[in-house]
Every structure is written in C-alpha cells, then in structure tokens.
Design an enzyme around this catalytic site. Structure first.
Site: not given
Lengths: 474, 347
Positions: A327-329, A474
């Site tokens: 989800w962060h990257g 993000f």
C-alpha cells in the site's frame, strides 16, 4: 496545495474558516466545505478531481444499493463491485507499471522477454491510497451492518474529501466524521476549540519544518554519497531518517487534527509516541494508528485473524503486513519492508510475548525500547531506498566497519542544523509528551502565545523551499 | 479556564510583530541590495558576491585582462596573470554565475575599463543554470539595467519567491551576518576581503577534504546534479545571450575574447553523461562556440577529453573536485591563451 505553504496558511485557510463560521445553513456549509476540499485537491492537478468524484459517487450509490439489497448473494456481489472498482483504480494508477516491469524482469530471467518493457505514462494522483481506502471502508461497513448508508450525497462527499485528511490521512471512518460534519452546532465558532486547533496546527508545522525538513537536509545529500559513508555516517542517516519520517508524518497528522479542531471536529489520534514502544507489536499500536486499525479490521480479521491456530495467525500477520507494505508504494522495497515487519510480528507472537500497554512496565524496558527502535530503523532503510540494491548497500555500510568519526559527507552548510534537529528529535521522542498528551489548557496563556508565535514565524522563515510531506507519495 | 480569545489575540499580535520586525530588519540591511528601500544602509558586504564584483571593478584602474566565469574560473588569479604575463588582470567571476550575470558583468566592465584588451571567458555547465535561479539580479536595479529589457521576463522569479527576499531563513541569516560586518565597519574593525584586482581571500570553492580525488569528484557530481536535471537540449536562451557577448566584443575594437572550455574530471563527465545524456548537448555547445571563432574571438578547448593533450590527467595534482582544477592546470590553460596571438592583430 500543501499545509506548509503561504497560499494555504494566508489565503485558503482564513477564507475557508471565515465562510465556515459565517454560513448558518447546514447544506450551504457542507457545500462550501466540499467545494473548498475540491479546490484544495485540484490545486495540484484539477483533472484528478474527476477521479475523486467518480470514486465518491460509486461508493455512495453502492452503499445504498448494498443496504437495500435483500439477497445475500447479490449483496456480496455489490460489495465485490465496490472492492474491484476501488482497487482497480488504485491498481491502475499506482501499481500498473510496477506489475508490468516486474513481469518483464521475470520474463527476462526466464529468457522469453520482448525487446523492451511496456510502460504506461501514468501520473499517480496524490492521496489516492487514502481516499480509496476511506471510501472502501464505508461500503464494507455498510455490508457488515456496522453503519447505515448515507443518503445525503453532500455530507458523504464532504466526509470522503474533507481537506484536512484528504491527501495523507488519518484514515477516518464514516461513523467518526459524518455526524460531526452534519451537526449544526459544529458551525458555531468556539474560541476554546479554535485556540486548541491553532496550537496543535502550529506544533505540527514546527515538527515538519523545523525538525523533519532539517533532518532531510542532512540525510538526503549524505545518502547521495552512500558508497563513501563511514559506519557512523550510515547509522546517523538511518536514525536521522527514522526521526525525519516520524516528525514529518506525525507533524502532518497534527496539522490535520488541528485544522479539524478549529472547525470543531475531532479527528482520532494517529501517533502515540511510537518509538517508545518496547516491541514491534506495540510499535504498530502506536504508529499510523488509523492505518493499523484499517488493516486489522479489513484485512487481518477477514483473513481469519488469530482464530485459526498459530500457523494461520502468523500467516495472516505476515500477509497483512506485506499488503500494508505494498500500500505504501509500488516497489519491491516496500513489499520487503512489509514482509520484514510481518516476520517480526510473527516471531514476537511465537517467542516474545505481546506486551499489553495496559500492563505495567516490562523488565529491561529501556533495552527493549532501544532494540525495538533499532529494529524499526533497519526496516526504514528499505522504506527510504529507491531500490533493493541501494537498501542492501546501505545495510552493508551499517553492519560492516568503515571507521571514521568525522561527518564530512554531510553537507557543511546543513550539518549544524541537522545535528541540532537530531538531538532535539531524540529529546522530544523519548523525553517529552506527544502532541495528544499535551495539556492544551496550560498552553492557552499570553506567554505561551508568544512562544508559539516564535515557533510559527521561524517555521514560516523556512518556507522558501517547497517541501511536500513524505506520505504524499502514497 | 484560560481565556482562549486573549490567547489568540496575543498569538496574532506576536506573529504580526515578529513578521514586521523581521521584514523591517531585512529591508534596512538589504543584504542582496534588491529590496530598494530608501532607508537601507549604504554598506556593501562581501557576502553579496555578485553585486560586490559588480561594484569593485568601478574602483579598478587600467585593467587590460578581465576574467569572467563561475567558481571554475577562480584559479585564474589576477596576481598570477600579472606576474607571469605582465598584464593588469581583474577577476569578475561569481560562484555559479549564469549567462545573464556574466553578460551584465562584461558590459559593465567594458563601460568602466577603457583600457580593456582581453576577456578570458571560462565556459562551464553553470551557463545552463536556470535564469530564474539568479534571483538576486532581477530586482537589483543597478545590475538588471545592463541586460536588454526583453530578457527580464526570463529572469523573473516565481511570484511566491519574492516574499522570500523579504522574509526567509536564508535572507534573515544573510542580513544578520551583514549587520555584524556593518557594525564592525562602523567600529573600524572590518575590511573587505576583495582586492582591487577583484580577487578575494574567500574562496568560492568549498571542497570536501580528507577524501580521495575519486570520492571528491563523485561528491561534486552528485551535489551539482540538481542544477542540471532538466538539461536535455541546448538552451536557446544561453545561445542568444552568448551571441550578445560576441556582439559586445565585436563592437569594441581592440578587445579580444578568449573562450576557455573548462575541464571536467572524466568521472564527473561520465556521471553526467550516464544520468542526463549530456554528451550531445555539450558537443553541441562546443560546436556552437567554435562556430563563432573568427577575428578577435578565440576558443580554447580544455574540455574532456581534449585536456589530456596538455598532459592533464585524472590524478590528484590537477583536481580539487570534479570541476575545480588546480593552479597547475591554470598555468597550462593560461600559457595556451597567452602564447596564441590575437588573429585580428596578426592575420
């Protein structure tokens, strides 16, 4: 638009607050908040307001349809449509090129790759990870009966796009915010709340500008010369980045909380002194709390949580953290970072005994806090690195001896400020209360007003360089 | 219960007071001489490099040789040129000098030094720096007037940046340091580091010591990369301004222009080549410069790899970092310049 910009602080915010308290009618005020939020978002790129509107409309309609649907199968189908659309949008804009490039690398390794990789020219809309998750949590909650669907599009759209949380959280749930936006009493100026909001906003701004950005001034140039860093410098960069990320993100969260508070709206706490945690499990109860809770409620528990025995629990922990990392990257470093934390959580569950924050201090608490901080910092090496190669190089600098006690790979012009920010960050992290623990009543004094004004004006002085929040990516 | 309204009034008043005090202080000191208030101090600090260079030449007399460029031209020390070649040299260089600034300094020098015979123009990558980075020039009335009005819009900073000239950490810091110099000058305890030949005891080059030349070259390449991340093709504005430099020379008979293509360490050059594909751009620039070679315009190519023809290698003795060479390299370049007669005088 950034919170730490002249146009936000001196133009947008005064205008929005004035209108917010002047407009008496509930619908008109909601419309103003919605319009202001879209202007705030569109300042970056007006074209992507259409995507925000699309995502909002889809889940607004599906929320009502899910609730009204009597058939379980059809209900579930509608939920899956919401999930598919939200994750599809996220997948396309954020992960498409990552998956294509990864598949291409795999095909190259297996010797049947085409001449060149296919690449889509896609701009990542800011905040997409946040507003799709907020929107998704709504439809899931409606499906599970945790909340009723909202039939007032204005209020619902205002909840999704409310500018204090729109681009970098906290991840607010529907039942935490909508009733506050709809409450007419919240539109009446309250000096206490406004003053508190101002205090928290200024503290957040100072955390971001005076600490996080000054740490970045030291860490970023030094990391550009990674292959030349001594062991001491490599560790200073690692710890410096750990502090930078915390003060940047918690500073932003404070600003979001402060802005909402000025408008008589309460946001949940998002950071609770995470580096004071004495275990990795406790760290995730204190860091980016809204995301941790989202992952727990919408991923970990649906996967089975801890209900399926030890192995299933470890698997669920690990998968949740891997997906949380993703989800962060869109990069293998984030997946690896998530996996690293998943492994630590599973190992703690197996061997460590999970510390309950309600219990008294554990034995050797300081040692555990130090070890937890070091373990988390090692994870941040992956988080900060542009690729695995860089991360492994950095780790090798950390854990092999390159002796030198000078800091000549830190830019001389910024070195003193970096050191000052580093020391201050350490003191604030372990020796002071966090923003939510402050007694704001004691701060509302004339003397403290001047101290806060100094902090605010000094922060303004550093506005000359635009510095976006780290979590914007993000 | 505290009084929140009183708190907010104090906060607002304190903020306004501090902001106004800061702006007033900066306006009074005007460290970059670009705010224009009548009540500013007359003192010109050495810290305002571009403006200082601009003013110091007004005091010089009998200058025959002028050195123009960025920090890479600092090694052309006027005293050394005087001792070695018997000329009256003046250093009109400024750290990171863009083309607009170089043109301004040249025109100003041509107007104030009637004895000028030779301009040594050191060409390097800073000519391609974005014009809007030269913020101290745009609002500097004395300097900007030496540039054609049609170019002014190219130098105009972003609208929000003007506030930073009045209130920012950088300008406050510079104002405080300038104020300290000013106070010392009032007490007779300050002297300018600038000599009458334009040179100064304060070097523009801040190299990292204690490192191998390879590491220093790498570090300087990384440090400069933020300037040139957008350099994909030869900047037309750079070409236009350089054309005006040529015109100035041609309009001053008896003055020759020696364009020196500054050497870059091979590692530095390769770093830029791999990151920004600059070889084509730099070759185009060299071709452009050489296309102007005629009469009083001479081009001396010391860029990579040509400097090897002069015995300059990648070793420590020739390099301070990736772009700044040592005096040994300067001697080789200066010997080359001064050994070649002006074609106009000797057809």
């Amino acid at each position: 638009m950034l919170f730490n910009s002249f146009e936000f602080i001196f133009v947008f915010l005064p205008l929005v607050l004035t209108l917010y308290f002047m407009i008496r009618k509930r619908e008109a005020r909601l419309l103003m908040v919605l319009a202001a939020s879209y202007i705030f978002y569109g300042f970056w790129n007006y074209k992507f307001t259409a995507l925000l509107l699309f995502s909002t409309l889809v889940d607004f309609v599906l929320g009502i349809r899910i609730h009204e649907c009597r058939e379980a199968v059809a209900k579930k189908r509608l939920l899956w449509i919401s999930i598919a659309i939200n994750l599809g949008v996220l997948g396309y804009f954020k992960y498409c090129n990552f998956f294509v490039e990864s598949a291409y690398e795999l095909a190259k390794w297996l010797h049947f790759a085409p001449a060149s990789a296919f690449h889509l020219d896609v701009i990542l809309p800011i905040g997409i990870s946040f507003y799709t998750f907020i929107s998704l949590s709504y439809t899931i909650d409606v499906y599970l009966g945790r909340c009723s669907p909202h039939r007032d599009f204005l209020a619902y759209a205002g909840f999704v796009s409310f500018f204090p949380h729109l681009v970098a959280g906290p991840l607010i749930r529907h039942n935490e915010l909508v009733h506050q936006l709809e409450d007419p009493a919240r539109g009446r100026f309250n000096a206490d709340h406004f003053a508190e909001g101002m205090i928290v906003f200024v503290i957040g701004l100072a955390k971001k500008i005076l600490i996080a950005d000054r740490l970045a001034d030291g860490v970023n140039p030094a990391l550009n010369t990674l292959s030349m860093l001594s062991t001491l410098e490599a560790w200073l960069c690692a710890f410096g980045y750990a502090f930078q990320l915390y003060f940047d993100f918690s500073g932003y969260s404070d600003m979001a909380v402060g802005l909402a508070r000025m408008m008589n709206i309460r946001f949940p706490q998002n950071f609770n002194s995470p580096y004071q945690a004495s275990s990795n499990t406790e760290f995730w109860q204190r860091w980016h709390i809204s995301l941790s809770q989202w992952l727990r409620d919408y991923l970990y528990i649906p996967l089975g949580g801890n209900r399926g025995g030890s192995l299933a629990t470890y698997r669920n922990l690990f998968l949740t953290m891997v997906l949380g990392g993703l989800w962060h990257g869109a990069n293998w470093v984030f997946i690896f970072w998530g996996a690293y934390h998943g492994l630590l959580l599973a190992l703690e569950r197996r061997f460590g005994g999970v510390k309950n924050p309600q219990q008294g201090p554990a034995p050797f608490a300081s040692v555990k806090v130090a070890l937890t901080f070091i373990a988390v910092t090692v994870g941040w090496v992956f988080f900060r690195s542009p690729d695995m190669h860089f991360a492994l190089d950095w780790l090798s600098r950390l854990f092999t001896l390159h002796p030198s006690f000078t800091l000549h790979h830190f830019e001389p012009a910024f070195r003193d400020r970096f050191i000052a920010a580093f020391v201050l960050a350490g003191i604030l992290t372990w020796g002071a209360r966090n923003t939510s623990e402050l007694n704001l009543e004691r701060i509302k004094r004339p003397g403290m007003a001047w101290a806060l004004a100094v902090m605010f004006v000094v922060s303004l002085a550093f506005f000359s360089k635009k510095s976006p929040f780290l979590y914007f990516q993000f | 219960m505290r009084n929140p309204a009183k708190f907010m009034m104090h906060f607002g008043f304190a903020t306004a007071t501090l902001l106004l005090a800061g702006v007033a202080f900066v306006g009074w000191i005007d460290p970059f001489r670009n705010l224009g208030f009548e009540w500013r101090i007359k003192f010109i600090s050495d810290r305002n490099q571009a403006y200082k260079r601009f003013k110091v030449i007004e005091e010089a007399k009998g200058v025959t040789d002028l050195v123009i460029g960025s920090s890479t031209s600092e090694i052309f020390v006027p005293r050394v040129l005087m001792e070695r070649y018997g000329v009256t040299a003046f250093a009109s260089n400024s750290g990171g000098a863009s083309l607009p600034l170089r043109l301004i300094l040249l025109r100003h020098a041509l107007a104030t030094q009637p004895s000028l015979k030779r301009v040594i123009y050191v060409s390097d990558l800073f000519e391609f720096s974005k014009p809007k980075l030269e913020t101290s020039v745009y609002y500097q009335d004395e300097m900007i007037k030496w540039l054609d009005k049609r170019h002014w819009a190219r130098l105009k900073p972003e609208s929000g940046e003007r506030f930073n000239d009045f209130f920012s950490f950088m300008v406050l810091d510079r104002a405080i340091r300038t104020f300290k110099d000013y106070r010392a000058s009032l007490a007779g305890k300050w002297a300018s580091a600038y000599h009458t030949d334009g040179s100064t005891t304060q070097s523009m080059i801040g190299g990292k010591t204690g490192d191998t030349v390879e590491n220093r070259v790498k570090a300087s390449a990384i440090a400069m990369s933020s300037f040139y991340s957008e350099m994909k093709e030869l900047d037309l504005f750079a070409r236009e301004l350089f054309g005006e430099i040529i015109q100035e020379i041609e309009q001053h008979p008896g003055v020759e222009l020696r364009v020196v293509l500054s050497p870059f360490h091979e590692l530095f050059f390769r770093y830029f080549e791999s990151r920004f594909v600059t070889t084509g751009v730099y070759d185009a620039w060299i071709d452009f410069l050489k296309s102007h070679e005629r009469g009083p315009i001479h081009v001396h190519n010391f860029s990579y790899p040509r400097y090897q023809d002069y015995g300059i290698t990648q070793t420590d003795r020739f390099w301070q970092d990736g772009t700044h060479t040592t005096s040994e390299v300067m001697i080789k370049m200066a010997d080359e310049i001064y050994s070649q007669p002006n074609k106009e005088q000797h057809p």
